[in-house]
Design a protein around this motif. Structure first.
Motif, PDB file in Angstrom:
ATOM      1  N   SER A 109      10.752 -11.409  -3.985  1.00 32.18           N
ATOM      2  CA  SER A 109       9.547 -12.098  -4.456  1.00 32.18           C
ATOM      3  C   SER A 109       8.785 -11.301  -5.491  1.00 32.18           C
ATOM      4  O   SER A 109       8.815 -10.061  -5.510  1.00 32.18           O
ATOM      5  N   GLU A 110       8.073 -12.040  -6.350  1.00 27.98           N
ATOM      6  CA  GLU A 110       7.157 -11.421  -7.300  1.00 27.98           C
ATOM      7  C   GLU A 110       5.796 -11.203  -6.650  1.00 27.98           C
ATOM      8  O   GLU A 110       5.438 -11.870  -5.676  1.00 27.98           O
ATOM      9  N   GLY A 111       5.046 -10.254  -7.218  1.00 31.40           N
ATOM     10  CA  GLY A 111       3.708  -9.971  -6.707  1.00 31.40           C
ATOM     11  C   GLY A 111       2.829  -9.392  -7.792  1.00 31.40           C
ATOM     12  O   GLY A 111       3.304  -8.875  -8.804  1.00 31.40           O
ATOM     13  N   ALA A 112       1.535  -9.513  -7.596  1.00 31.05           N
ATOM     14  CA  ALA A 112       0.553  -8.933  -8.514  1.00 31.05           C
ATOM     15  C   ALA A 112      -0.603  -8.407  -7.688  1.00 31.05           C
ATOM     16  O   ALA A 112      -0.863  -8.876  -6.571  1.00 31.05           O
ATOM     17  N   ALA A 113      -1.313  -7.423  -8.230  1.00 24.85           N
ATOM     18  CA  ALA A 113      -2.415  -6.805  -7.503  1.00 24.85           C
ATOM     19  C   ALA A 113      -3.522  -6.428  -8.475  1.00 24.85           C
ATOM     20  O   ALA A 113      -3.331  -6.402  -9.697  1.00 24.85           O
ATOM     21  N   THR A 114      -4.673  -6.098  -7.926  1.00 23.08           N
ATOM     22  CA  THR A 114      -5.826  -5.719  -8.740  1.00 23.08           C
ATOM     23  C   THR A 114      -6.689  -4.722  -7.972  1.00 23.08           C
ATOM     24  O   THR A 114      -6.788  -4.804  -6.742  1.00 23.08           O
ATOM     25  N   PRO A 115      -7.293  -3.762  -8.668  1.00 22.33           N
ATOM     26  CA  PRO A 115      -8.289  -2.919  -8.002  1.00 22.33           C
ATOM     27  C   PRO A 115      -9.525  -3.751  -7.682  1.00 22.33           C
ATOM     28  O   PRO A 115      -9.862  -4.700  -8.399  1.00 22.33           O
ATOM     29  N   LEU A 116     -10.184  -3.424  -6.585  1.00 21.55           N
ATOM     30  CA  LEU A 116     -11.398  -4.132  -6.184  1.00 21.55           C
ATOM     31  C   LEU A 116     -12.602  -3.598  -6.945  1.00 21.55           C
ATOM     32  O   LEU A 116     -12.585  -2.481  -7.476  1.00 21.55           O
ATOM     33  N   ALA A 117     -13.648  -4.382  -6.973  1.00 22.91           N
ATOM     34  CA  ALA A 117     -14.864  -3.972  -7.667  1.00 22.91           C
ATOM     35  C   ALA A 117     -15.418  -2.688  -7.067  1.00 22.91           C
ATOM     36  O   ALA A 117     -15.979  -1.847  -7.777  1.00 22.91           O
ATOM     37  N   GLU A 118     -15.251  -2.509  -5.759  1.00 26.18           N
ATOM     38  CA  GLU A 118     -15.612  -1.263  -5.075  1.00 26.18           C
ATOM     39  C   GLU A 118     -14.893  -1.238  -3.743  1.00 26.18           C
ATOM     40  O   GLU A 118     -14.489  -2.286  -3.221  1.00 26.18           O
ATOM     41  N   PRO A 119     -14.674  -0.040  -3.168  1.00 26.62           N
ATOM     42  CA  PRO A 119     -13.952   0.042  -1.888  1.00 26.62           C
ATOM     43  C   PRO A 119     -14.697  -0.707  -0.784  1.00 26.62           C
ATOM     44  O   PRO A 119     -15.926  -0.833  -0.796  1.00 26.62           O
ATOM     45  N   LEU A 120     -13.930  -1.213   0.183  1.00 23.22           N
ATOM     46  CA  LEU A 120     -14.510  -1.941   1.297  1.00 23.22           C
ATOM     47  C   LEU A 120     -15.099  -0.983   2.321  1.00 23.22           C
ATOM     48  O   LEU A 120     -14.687   0.180   2.428  1.00 23.22           O
TER      49      LEU A 120
END
Length: 427
Positions: A109-120
Protein backbone atom coordinates in the motif's frame (compact mmCIF):
# COMPACT_ATOMS: atom_id res chain seq x y z
CA UNK A 1 -62.89 35.13 23.87
CA UNK A 2 -59.78 33.74 22.18
CA UNK A 3 -57.99 30.48 22.85
CA UNK A 4 -54.63 29.11 21.67
CA UNK A 5 -55.61 25.52 22.29
CA UNK A 6 -54.89 23.49 19.19
CA UNK A 7 -52.59 26.17 17.75
CA UNK A 8 -48.84 25.88 17.23
CA UNK A 9 -46.73 27.40 19.98
CA UNK A 10 -43.02 27.76 19.40
CA UNK A 11 -40.46 27.58 22.19
CA UNK A 12 -36.97 28.88 21.50
CA UNK A 13 -33.80 27.55 23.13
CA UNK A 14 -30.62 29.55 22.85
CA UNK A 15 -27.27 27.85 23.40
CA UNK A 16 -23.89 29.43 23.85
CA UNK A 17 -21.41 29.07 20.97
CA UNK A 18 -19.03 26.14 21.29
CA UNK A 19 -15.52 26.73 20.05
CA UNK A 20 -12.56 24.40 19.69
CA UNK A 21 -8.84 24.83 19.20
CA UNK A 22 -6.54 24.52 16.23
CA UNK A 23 -6.41 21.75 13.69
CA UNK A 24 -3.14 19.89 14.31
CA UNK A 25 -3.06 18.76 10.67
CA UNK A 26 -1.29 21.29 8.47
CA UNK A 27 -2.75 21.62 4.98
CA UNK A 28 -5.22 18.86 5.80
CA UNK A 29 -7.38 19.76 2.80
CA UNK A 30 -4.46 19.73 0.32
CA UNK A 31 -5.27 23.23 -0.88
CA UNK A 32 -1.72 24.61 -0.74
CA UNK A 33 0.52 23.43 -3.58
CA UNK A 34 3.88 24.51 -4.92
CA UNK A 35 5.13 23.66 -8.40
CA UNK A 36 3.05 20.95 -10.06
CA UNK A 37 5.25 17.88 -10.79
CA UNK A 38 5.42 16.81 -14.41
CA UNK A 39 4.06 13.36 -13.65
CA UNK A 40 1.04 14.57 -11.68
CA UNK A 41 -0.87 13.01 -10.06
CA UNK A 42 1.70 10.28 -9.31
CA UNK A 43 3.86 11.23 -6.34
CA UNK A 44 2.27 14.67 -6.47
CA UNK A 45 2.12 14.65 -2.68
CA UNK A 46 5.61 16.17 -2.70
CA UNK A 47 4.04 19.37 -4.06
CA UNK A 48 1.80 19.90 -1.05
CA UNK A 49 4.00 20.77 1.93
CA UNK A 50 4.46 19.52 4.62
CA UNK A 51 3.14 16.12 3.47
CA UNK A 52 5.70 13.46 2.56
CA UNK A 53 5.74 9.93 1.15
CA UNK A 54 5.64 6.96 3.56
CA UNK A 55 7.80 4.24 2.04
CA UNK A 56 10.26 3.79 -0.78
CA UNK A 57 9.47 6.53 -3.34
CA UNK A 58 10.42 4.10 -6.15
CA UNK A 59 7.37 2.00 -5.24
CA UNK A 60 5.17 4.26 -3.09
CA UNK A 61 3.80 7.22 -5.03
CA UNK A 62 0.85 8.88 -3.24
CA UNK A 63 -1.14 10.92 -5.72
CA UNK A 64 -2.22 14.55 -5.52
CA UNK A 65 -5.16 15.95 -7.47
CA UNK A 66 -5.57 19.72 -7.58
CA UNK A 67 -7.58 22.11 -9.70
CA UNK A 68 -4.43 24.20 -10.27
CA UNK A 69 -2.62 21.14 -11.63
CA UNK A 70 -5.12 19.77 -14.19
CA UNK A 71 -4.67 16.31 -15.68
CA UNK A 72 -4.12 15.96 -19.38
CA UNK A 73 -6.61 13.82 -21.24
CA UNK A 74 -3.89 11.21 -21.73
CA UNK A 75 -3.04 11.08 -18.02
CA UNK A 76 -6.68 10.99 -17.01
CA UNK A 77 -7.26 7.97 -19.25
CA UNK A 78 -4.42 5.91 -17.76
CA UNK A 79 -6.42 4.49 -14.87
CA UNK A 80 -10.00 4.01 -13.79
CA UNK A 81 -8.96 5.72 -10.56
CA UNK A 82 -8.09 9.03 -12.23
CA UNK A 83 -10.35 11.27 -14.19
CA UNK A 84 -11.62 14.82 -14.42
CA UNK A 85 -15.02 13.70 -13.18
CA UNK A 86 -13.66 13.08 -9.66
CA UNK A 87 -13.92 16.28 -7.63
CA UNK A 88 -12.61 17.16 -4.16
CA UNK A 89 -14.89 16.84 -1.15
CA UNK A 90 -14.63 20.62 -1.04
CA UNK A 91 -12.06 23.17 -2.13
CA UNK A 92 -9.52 22.35 -4.86
CA UNK A 93 -7.29 19.46 -3.74
CA UNK A 94 -7.36 15.87 -2.45
CA UNK A 95 -4.96 12.95 -2.03
CA UNK A 96 -5.12 9.52 -3.66
CA UNK A 97 -3.69 6.30 -2.17
CA UNK A 98 -3.40 2.98 -3.99
CA UNK A 99 -3.39 -0.45 -2.36
CA UNK A 100 -2.99 -3.97 -3.72
CA UNK A 101 -2.70 -7.58 -2.62
CA UNK A 102 0.25 -9.42 -4.11
CA UNK A 103 -0.04 -12.98 -5.41
CA UNK A 104 1.59 -14.29 -2.24
CA UNK A 105 -1.13 -12.65 -0.14
CA UNK A 106 0.62 -9.54 1.20
CA UNK A 107 -0.91 -6.09 1.32
CA UNK A 108 1.21 -3.56 -0.59
CA UNK A 109 0.00 0.00 0.00
CA UNK A 110 0.85 3.64 -0.50
CA UNK A 111 0.98 6.08 2.40
CA UNK A 112 1.60 9.72 3.21
CA UNK A 113 2.33 11.55 6.45
CA UNK A 114 2.73 15.05 7.84
CA UNK A 115 4.31 16.66 10.90
CA UNK A 116 1.73 18.00 13.35
CA UNK A 117 1.36 21.66 14.19
CA UNK A 118 2.74 20.78 17.64
CA UNK A 119 3.35 17.58 19.64
CA UNK A 120 0.36 16.04 21.39
CA UNK A 121 -0.06 16.18 25.17
CA UNK A 122 -0.01 12.90 27.06
CA UNK A 123 -3.29 11.87 28.68
CA UNK A 124 -5.38 14.29 26.61
CA UNK A 125 -8.16 13.15 24.28
CA UNK A 126 -8.05 13.98 20.57
CA UNK A 127 -10.59 13.70 17.76
CA UNK A 128 -9.62 12.60 14.23
CA UNK A 129 -11.74 12.99 11.10
CA UNK A 130 -11.21 12.56 7.37
CA UNK A 131 -13.32 12.28 4.23
CA UNK A 132 -12.78 9.09 2.21
CA UNK A 133 -13.96 8.06 -1.25
CA UNK A 134 -13.53 4.49 -2.53
CA UNK A 135 -12.90 4.35 -6.28
CA UNK A 136 -13.73 0.69 -6.53
CA UNK A 137 -11.52 -2.28 -7.20
CA UNK A 138 -9.55 -3.36 -10.26
CA UNK A 139 -8.70 -7.04 -10.85
CA UNK A 140 -5.44 -7.38 -12.69
CA UNK A 141 -2.92 -10.09 -13.65
CA UNK A 142 -5.21 -12.97 -12.72
CA UNK A 143 -8.85 -12.66 -13.83
CA UNK A 144 -9.67 -15.89 -12.01
CA UNK A 145 -9.03 -14.12 -8.70
CA UNK A 146 -11.82 -11.59 -9.17
CA UNK A 147 -14.07 -13.50 -6.74
CA UNK A 148 -11.44 -13.73 -4.01
CA UNK A 149 -12.16 -12.09 -0.68
CA UNK A 150 -9.48 -11.29 1.87
CA UNK A 151 -9.18 -11.35 5.65
CA UNK A 152 -8.70 -9.05 7.37
CA UNK A 153 -10.91 -6.73 5.36
CA UNK A 154 -9.38 -3.81 3.53
CA UNK A 155 -8.73 -0.78 5.72
CA UNK A 156 -7.01 2.60 5.82
CA UNK A 157 -4.65 2.85 8.78
CA UNK A 158 -4.05 6.00 10.83
CA UNK A 159 -0.61 6.08 12.46
CA UNK A 160 1.08 8.34 15.02
CA UNK A 161 4.79 8.64 15.74
CA UNK A 162 7.27 10.80 17.65
CA UNK A 163 9.33 11.01 14.46
CA UNK A 164 9.08 10.57 10.70
CA UNK A 165 6.71 7.75 9.75
CA UNK A 166 7.87 4.97 7.42
CA UNK A 167 6.87 1.50 6.29
CA UNK A 168 9.09 -1.53 5.75
CA UNK A 169 8.91 -4.34 3.19
CA UNK A 170 10.39 -7.78 3.80
CA UNK A 171 11.53 -9.37 0.55
CA UNK A 172 12.67 -12.94 -0.16
CA UNK A 173 13.66 -14.16 -3.63
CA UNK A 174 12.42 -10.91 -5.14
CA UNK A 175 8.99 -11.53 -3.60
CA UNK A 176 7.44 -9.31 -0.91
CA UNK A 177 6.69 -11.50 2.11
CA UNK A 178 5.45 -8.88 4.59
CA UNK A 179 4.86 -5.15 5.00
CA UNK A 180 4.49 -3.19 8.22
CA UNK A 181 5.00 0.15 9.91
CA UNK A 182 6.83 0.55 13.18
CA UNK A 183 4.68 3.57 14.05
CA UNK A 184 1.66 3.35 16.35
CA UNK A 185 -1.56 2.34 14.59
CA UNK A 186 -4.26 4.19 16.51
CA UNK A 187 -7.28 3.09 14.47
CA UNK A 188 -8.32 2.13 10.96
CA UNK A 189 -11.23 2.83 8.68
CA UNK A 190 -12.63 -0.57 7.71
CA UNK A 191 -16.18 0.58 7.06
CA UNK A 192 -18.45 -0.84 4.40
CA UNK A 193 -17.59 2.06 2.10
CA UNK A 194 -13.88 1.18 2.24
CA UNK A 195 -14.57 -2.50 1.65
CA UNK A 196 -16.89 -1.88 -1.28
CA UNK A 197 -15.90 -3.12 -4.74
CA UNK A 198 -17.64 -0.13 -6.31
CA UNK A 199 -17.08 3.59 -6.52
CA UNK A 200 -18.67 5.25 -3.51
CA UNK A 201 -19.43 8.81 -2.57
CA UNK A 202 -17.37 10.68 0.03
CA UNK A 203 -17.96 9.43 3.57
CA UNK A 204 -16.70 10.76 6.88
CA UNK A 205 -14.56 8.54 9.06
CA UNK A 206 -13.96 9.69 12.61
CA UNK A 207 -12.69 8.39 15.92
CA UNK A 208 -10.95 9.59 19.07
CA UNK A 209 -7.98 8.47 21.15
CA UNK A 210 -5.86 9.30 24.20
CA UNK A 211 -2.37 10.58 23.38
CA UNK A 212 0.65 9.02 25.05
CA UNK A 213 2.50 12.33 24.71
CA UNK A 214 5.04 13.64 22.23
CA UNK A 215 3.38 12.38 19.04
CA UNK A 216 4.51 14.77 16.33
CA UNK A 217 3.72 13.01 13.01
CA UNK A 218 0.50 11.51 11.61
CA UNK A 219 0.40 9.08 8.70
CA UNK A 220 -2.37 7.64 6.54
CA UNK A 221 -1.48 4.30 4.94
CA UNK A 222 -3.44 1.63 3.11
CA UNK A 223 -3.53 -1.97 4.42
CA UNK A 224 -0.22 -3.44 5.55
CA UNK A 225 0.65 -6.99 6.54
CA UNK A 226 -0.28 -10.49 5.46
CA UNK A 227 -3.76 -11.62 4.53
CA UNK A 228 -5.56 -14.85 3.82
CA UNK A 229 -7.92 -15.53 0.94
CA UNK A 230 -11.14 -16.79 2.44
CA UNK A 231 -13.63 -17.28 -0.40
CA UNK A 232 -14.10 -20.14 -2.80
CA UNK A 233 -13.59 -20.51 -5.67
CA UNK A 234 -10.47 -18.41 -5.44
CA UNK A 235 -7.54 -18.97 -7.76
CA UNK A 236 -4.20 -17.48 -6.74
CA UNK A 237 -0.96 -18.72 -8.31
CA UNK A 238 2.32 -18.21 -6.50
CA UNK A 239 4.05 -18.65 -9.83
CA UNK A 240 2.33 -15.56 -11.16
CA UNK A 241 4.02 -12.18 -10.78
CA UNK A 242 1.94 -9.15 -9.81
CA UNK A 243 -1.25 -8.43 -7.89
CA UNK A 244 -4.69 -9.94 -7.83
CA UNK A 245 -6.61 -7.22 -5.99
CA UNK A 246 -6.09 -3.49 -6.36
CA UNK A 247 -7.95 -0.72 -4.52
CA UNK A 248 -7.81 3.04 -4.56
CA UNK A 249 -8.98 5.69 -2.08
CA UNK A 250 -9.26 9.46 -2.13
CA UNK A 251 -8.62 11.38 1.11
CA UNK A 252 -9.66 14.95 1.90
CA UNK A 253 -10.43 17.35 4.78
CA UNK A 254 -8.32 15.78 7.55
CA UNK A 255 -8.88 17.12 11.07
CA UNK A 256 -7.11 16.45 14.35
CA UNK A 257 -8.57 18.43 17.27
CA UNK A 258 -8.04 18.33 20.99
CA UNK A 259 -11.26 17.42 22.79
CA UNK A 260 -12.18 19.93 25.54
CA UNK A 261 -11.93 18.72 29.12
CA UNK A 262 -15.35 20.21 29.83
CA UNK A 263 -18.22 21.90 27.99
CA UNK A 264 -20.48 24.76 29.07
CA UNK A 265 -23.73 25.90 27.49
CA UNK A 266 -26.86 27.82 28.37
CA UNK A 267 -30.52 27.53 27.42
CA UNK A 268 -33.56 29.70 27.99
CA UNK A 269 -36.90 27.95 28.43
CA UNK A 270 -40.44 29.12 29.10
CA UNK A 271 -41.24 29.40 32.78
CA UNK A 272 -43.01 26.35 34.25
CA UNK A 273 -43.43 24.80 30.80
CA UNK A 274 -41.69 21.52 29.88
CA UNK A 275 -39.26 22.34 27.08
CA UNK A 276 -37.36 19.70 25.13
CA UNK A 277 -33.59 20.21 25.29
CA UNK A 278 -31.88 18.44 22.39
CA UNK A 279 -28.24 17.80 23.19
CA UNK A 280 -27.35 16.58 19.70
CA UNK A 281 -28.62 19.87 18.35
CA UNK A 282 -26.55 21.68 20.97
CA UNK A 283 -23.40 19.62 20.27
CA UNK A 284 -23.89 19.55 16.51
CA UNK A 285 -20.23 18.92 15.63
CA UNK A 286 -19.37 15.48 14.17
CA UNK A 287 -17.06 15.04 17.18
CA UNK A 288 -20.15 14.21 19.25
CA UNK A 289 -22.01 11.99 16.76
CA UNK A 290 -21.07 8.85 18.69
CA UNK A 291 -21.61 10.39 22.13
CA UNK A 292 -23.92 8.98 24.80
CA UNK A 293 -25.44 11.53 27.22
CA UNK A 294 -25.99 10.58 30.88
CA UNK A 295 -27.97 12.99 33.07
CA UNK A 296 -27.59 13.42 36.82
CA UNK A 297 -30.43 10.97 37.54
CA UNK A 298 -28.65 8.27 35.52
CA UNK A 299 -30.96 8.39 32.53
CA UNK A 300 -29.39 8.25 29.10
CA UNK A 301 -31.15 10.62 26.74
CA UNK A 302 -30.02 12.99 24.01
CA UNK A 303 -33.33 14.86 24.26
CA UNK A 304 -35.49 15.36 27.33
CA UNK A 305 -38.10 17.76 28.68
CA UNK A 306 -36.79 20.31 31.20
CA UNK A 307 -39.03 22.69 33.14
CA UNK A 308 -36.87 23.89 36.03
CA UNK A 309 -34.08 26.39 35.80
CA UNK A 310 -30.72 25.59 37.34
CA UNK A 311 -27.34 24.03 36.56
CA UNK A 312 -27.41 20.56 35.04
CA UNK A 313 -24.24 18.44 34.88
CA UNK A 314 -24.43 15.91 32.04
CA UNK A 315 -21.79 13.31 31.21
CA UNK A 316 -20.83 13.27 27.52
CA UNK A 317 -19.54 9.75 26.97
CA UNK A 318 -17.29 9.43 23.90
CA UNK A 319 -15.55 6.23 22.71
CA UNK A 320 -12.27 7.37 24.27
CA UNK A 321 -13.20 9.72 27.14
CA UNK A 322 -16.05 11.05 29.28
CA UNK A 323 -16.34 14.82 29.73
CA UNK A 324 -18.82 16.93 31.72
CA UNK A 325 -21.30 19.28 30.09
CA UNK A 326 -22.45 22.08 32.42
CA UNK A 327 -25.83 23.21 31.11
CA UNK A 328 -27.33 26.34 32.69
CA UNK A 329 -31.11 26.57 32.27
CA UNK A 330 -32.82 29.93 32.82
CA UNK A 331 -36.56 30.49 32.60
CA UNK A 332 -38.56 33.47 31.43
CA UNK A 333 -42.25 34.28 31.12
CA UNK A 334 -42.95 33.63 27.47
CA UNK A 335 -46.54 32.40 27.78
CA UNK A 336 -47.69 35.32 25.65
CA UNK A 337 -46.17 36.88 22.58
CA UNK A 338 -47.70 39.98 21.03
CA UNK A 339 -46.70 41.42 17.67
CA UNK A 340 -48.06 44.74 16.45
CA UNK A 341 -47.20 46.42 13.12
CA UNK A 342 -46.02 50.03 13.25
CA UNK A 343 -48.12 51.29 10.35
CA UNK A 344 -51.03 50.53 8.01
CA UNK A 345 -52.65 52.06 4.92
CA UNK A 346 -56.44 51.61 4.61
CA UNK A 347 -56.65 52.22 0.88
CA UNK A 348 -58.54 49.10 -0.11
CA UNK A 349 -55.67 47.36 -1.92
CA UNK A 350 -55.88 44.34 0.37
CA UNK A 351 -52.44 44.98 1.86
CA UNK A 352 -52.21 46.36 5.43
CA UNK A 353 -55.74 47.75 5.21
CA UNK A 354 -56.37 47.31 8.93
CA UNK A 355 -54.61 47.22 12.28
CA UNK A 356 -54.73 44.71 15.11
CA UNK A 357 -52.06 43.17 17.36
CA UNK A 358 -51.27 39.51 16.65
CA UNK A 359 -51.33 37.56 19.89
CA UNK A 360 -49.90 34.07 20.44
CA UNK A 361 -50.69 32.57 23.83
CA UNK A 362 -50.12 29.14 25.33
CA UNK A 363 -52.93 29.60 27.82
CA UNK A 364 -56.57 30.33 27.10
CA UNK A 365 -57.24 34.07 26.76
CA UNK A 366 -60.18 34.86 29.07
CA UNK A 367 -60.63 38.49 28.12
CA UNK A 368 -59.42 40.84 25.38
CA UNK A 369 -59.90 44.58 24.83
CA UNK A 370 -58.19 46.75 22.21
CA UNK A 371 -58.46 50.57 22.43
CA UNK A 372 -57.20 53.14 19.90
CA UNK A 373 -56.60 56.81 20.86
CA UNK A 374 -55.83 59.88 18.79
CA UNK A 375 -53.11 62.42 19.59
CA UNK A 376 -55.40 64.26 22.01
CA UNK A 377 -56.13 61.09 24.00
CA UNK A 378 -59.66 60.62 22.68
CA UNK A 379 -60.88 57.06 22.21
CA UNK A 380 -61.53 56.47 18.48
CA UNK A 381 -61.92 52.67 18.41
CA UNK A 382 -62.56 49.85 20.89
CA UNK A 383 -63.26 46.11 20.53
CA UNK A 384 -63.46 42.96 22.63
CA UNK A 385 -63.16 40.75 19.55
CA UNK A 386 -59.59 39.59 18.87
CA UNK A 387 -60.43 38.98 15.19
CA UNK A 388 -61.60 42.55 14.56
CA UNK A 389 -59.20 45.09 13.03
CA UNK A 390 -59.32 48.87 13.16
CA UNK A 391 -59.98 50.10 9.63
CA UNK A 392 -59.06 53.74 10.33
CA UNK A 393 -62.60 54.79 9.38
CA UNK A 394 -62.57 58.44 8.34
CA UNK A 395 -59.64 59.38 10.51
CA UNK A 396 -56.75 61.35 9.05
CA UNK A 397 -53.15 60.30 8.61
CA UNK A 398 -51.02 60.46 11.73
CA UNK A 399 -49.81 58.59 14.80
CA UNK A 400 -52.31 56.89 17.09
CA UNK A 401 -51.80 55.17 20.43
CA UNK A 402 -53.16 51.74 21.28
CA UNK A 403 -53.56 49.65 24.42
CA UNK A 404 -54.32 45.94 24.70
CA UNK A 405 -55.77 44.66 27.96
CA UNK A 406 -56.04 40.90 28.36
CA UNK A 407 -56.34 38.12 30.94
CA UNK A 408 -54.93 34.58 30.70
CA UNK A 409 -56.36 31.47 32.28
CA UNK A 410 -53.00 30.04 33.37
CA UNK A 411 -53.94 29.73 37.02
CA UNK A 412 -50.76 31.60 37.96
CA UNK A 413 -50.63 34.92 36.16
CA UNK A 414 -54.41 35.31 36.04
CA UNK A 415 -54.42 39.06 36.66
CA UNK A 416 -55.15 41.52 33.87
CA UNK A 417 -52.18 42.61 31.76
CA UNK A 418 -51.81 45.67 29.58
CA UNK A 419 -49.54 46.23 26.60
CA UNK A 420 -49.35 49.46 24.60
CA UNK A 421 -47.74 51.00 21.54
CA UNK A 422 -48.28 53.35 18.62
CA UNK A 423 -49.48 52.93 15.04
CA UNK A 424 -49.07 55.26 12.06
CA UNK A 425 -52.09 55.61 9.76
CA UNK A 426 -50.95 56.35 6.20
CA UNK A 427 -53.31 57.59 3.48
Amino acid sequence: MMTAKGSIFFLFIHFSQLTFGQNYILNGNFETVGTCPVNMPENGIVATSPWYTVGDPLFVTPDLFHQNCPLSAQRAAVSQFWGKQFLPYEGEGFMGLGSAVSVNEVFVSEGAATPLAEPLTGGRAYYFEMQVRNKGIDYIDNPASKDCEVAPKKFIGIYLSDDTISQTREVSNNTITDTYSTSRLIFADSTAEVNSSFITDWHRYSDCFIATGGESHLGIIGPLGKIQTVSSPCVVSNQQIGFFHQSYYDIDNILLLEIPTELTAGATICEAEPTTVRLRQLLSMPMFDKAVFRWEDGSIDSARAVQKEGLYEIEVILPCVTIPLYLTITAEDCATNIYAPTGFSPNGDGINDGFKPVMTAFWEVLSYKLNIYNRWGNLVFSTNDSSESWSGNDHSSGVYAWTLEYQLGDGKNSGRKIQSGSITLIR
